[in-house]
Enzyme design. Sequence first.
Site, short mmCIF file in Angstrom:
data_model
loop_
_atom_site.label_atom_id
_atom_site.label_comp_id
_atom_site.label_asym_id
_atom_site.label_seq_id
_atom_site.Cartn_x
_atom_site.Cartn_y
_atom_site.Cartn_z
N GLY A 106 30.78 38.37 26.20
CA GLY A 106 29.91 39.53 26.07
C GLY A 106 28.78 39.45 25.07
O GLY A 106 27.75 40.10 25.24
N GLU B 65 29.49 39.73 17.80
CA GLU B 65 30.37 40.35 18.81
C GLU B 65 29.58 41.41 19.58
O GLU B 65 28.66 42.03 19.02
CB GLU B 65 31.58 40.95 18.07
N ASP B 66 29.93 41.63 20.83
CA ASP B 66 29.22 42.65 21.61
C ASP B 66 29.63 44.05 21.18
O ASP B 66 28.79 44.89 20.88
CB ASP B 66 29.44 42.45 23.13
N ASP C 296 35.98 47.69 19.57
CA ASP C 296 36.63 48.86 20.17
C ASP C 296 37.87 49.20 19.32
O ASP C 296 37.76 49.90 18.32
CB ASP C 296 36.98 48.48 21.62
N LYS D 157 32.94 51.28 17.83
CA LYS D 157 33.53 52.59 18.12
C LYS D 157 34.40 53.01 16.93
O LYS D 157 35.61 52.76 16.92
CB LYS D 157 34.40 52.51 19.39
N PHE E 67 32.88 54.15 27.70
CA PHE E 67 32.79 52.80 28.28
C PHE E 67 31.34 52.50 28.64
O PHE E 67 30.68 53.28 29.32
CB PHE E 67 33.67 52.68 29.52
N ASP F 109 30.12 43.72 30.37
CA ASP F 109 30.36 43.67 31.82
C ASP F 109 31.31 44.75 32.31
O ASP F 109 31.98 45.43 31.52
CB ASP F 109 30.99 42.32 32.17
N ARG G 177 26.23 42.24 33.26
CA ARG G 177 25.83 41.66 31.98
C ARG G 177 24.32 41.51 31.88
O ARG G 177 23.75 41.45 30.80
CB ARG G 177 26.47 40.28 31.79
P1 5GP Z 1 38.84 45.27 20.90
O1 5GP Z 1 39.64 44.03 20.67
O2 5GP Z 1 37.97 45.63 19.72
O3 5GP Z 1 39.71 46.42 21.33
O4 5GP Z 1 37.92 45.00 22.15
C1 5GP Z 1 36.82 44.17 22.06
C2 5GP Z 1 36.39 43.68 23.41
O5 5GP Z 1 36.70 44.61 24.44
C3 5GP Z 1 34.87 43.56 23.47
O6 5GP Z 1 34.46 42.30 23.02
C4 5GP Z 1 34.56 43.80 24.93
O7 5GP Z 1 34.68 42.59 25.65
C5 5GP Z 1 35.66 44.74 25.37
N1 5GP Z 1 35.20 46.15 25.37
C6 5GP Z 1 35.56 47.13 24.51
N2 5GP Z 1 34.94 48.28 24.80
C7 5GP Z 1 34.14 48.03 25.86
C8 5GP Z 1 33.20 48.82 26.60
O8 5GP Z 1 32.95 50.01 26.35
N3 5GP Z 1 32.56 48.19 27.62
C9 5GP Z 1 32.79 46.87 27.95
N4 5GP Z 1 32.10 46.38 28.98
N5 5GP Z 1 33.65 46.11 27.26
C10 5GP Z 1 34.31 46.67 26.23
#
Ligand code: 5GP
Length: 179
Positions: free
Chosen positions: A48, A102-103, A106, A134, A156, A163, A169
Amino acid sequence: MRCIEEQGHIFEEWLTPEQITERVQAVADRINEDYKDKSPLFVVVLNGAFVFAADVIRRINRRCKVTFIRVKSYEGTTSTGNIKFIIPLQQNIEGRDVIVLEDIVDTGLTIHQLKDYLYEQGAASVKVAAMLCKPDKIQFPDAVPEYPAQCIKDEFVIGYGLDWEGFCRNLDAIFKLKE
Ligand code: 5GP
């Protein structure tokens, strides 16, 4: 406002390309300032972050290196609770000042586990720049990015590298799922 349809769901434009550019520039400015006397190693979290990383890195005016890692924690629209290293680190990071690109942060699980891993590999310091964050959802204090380009509620989003099941993307803006 632009809207797109993906797999039967409507997404509306939330951050325009111009707004993204402004926020990315602000992140790069802060990194340039903070790493004035250092030569950071950027670790780009695939897939991402590749668009965000390309934009940030071209604004960095320090001597630096870039490497890539691929992890996966999401299936569809929810986190699986564990990250998988699909492409491991291919670079010696001992003693390096690492900046993870990082993208989106979350729950913070990915960054939490990744930071542990990078320190285990000998990084001198690890900081995180994320296009989106977030804050209401982060469960790990060490996963709060030092350089967030933009905060977002628990929603989301797709586009600008993010993606939905591999699609979207390529969108030049960030789109939010419409309720
Ligand atoms: P975490 O480990 O912080 O819970 O999640 C991180 C990863 O979850 C991000 O790098 C991304 O790939 C995916 N992700 C989390 N939230 C979103 C979102 O709102 N949209 C998309 N497309 N991917 C997300």
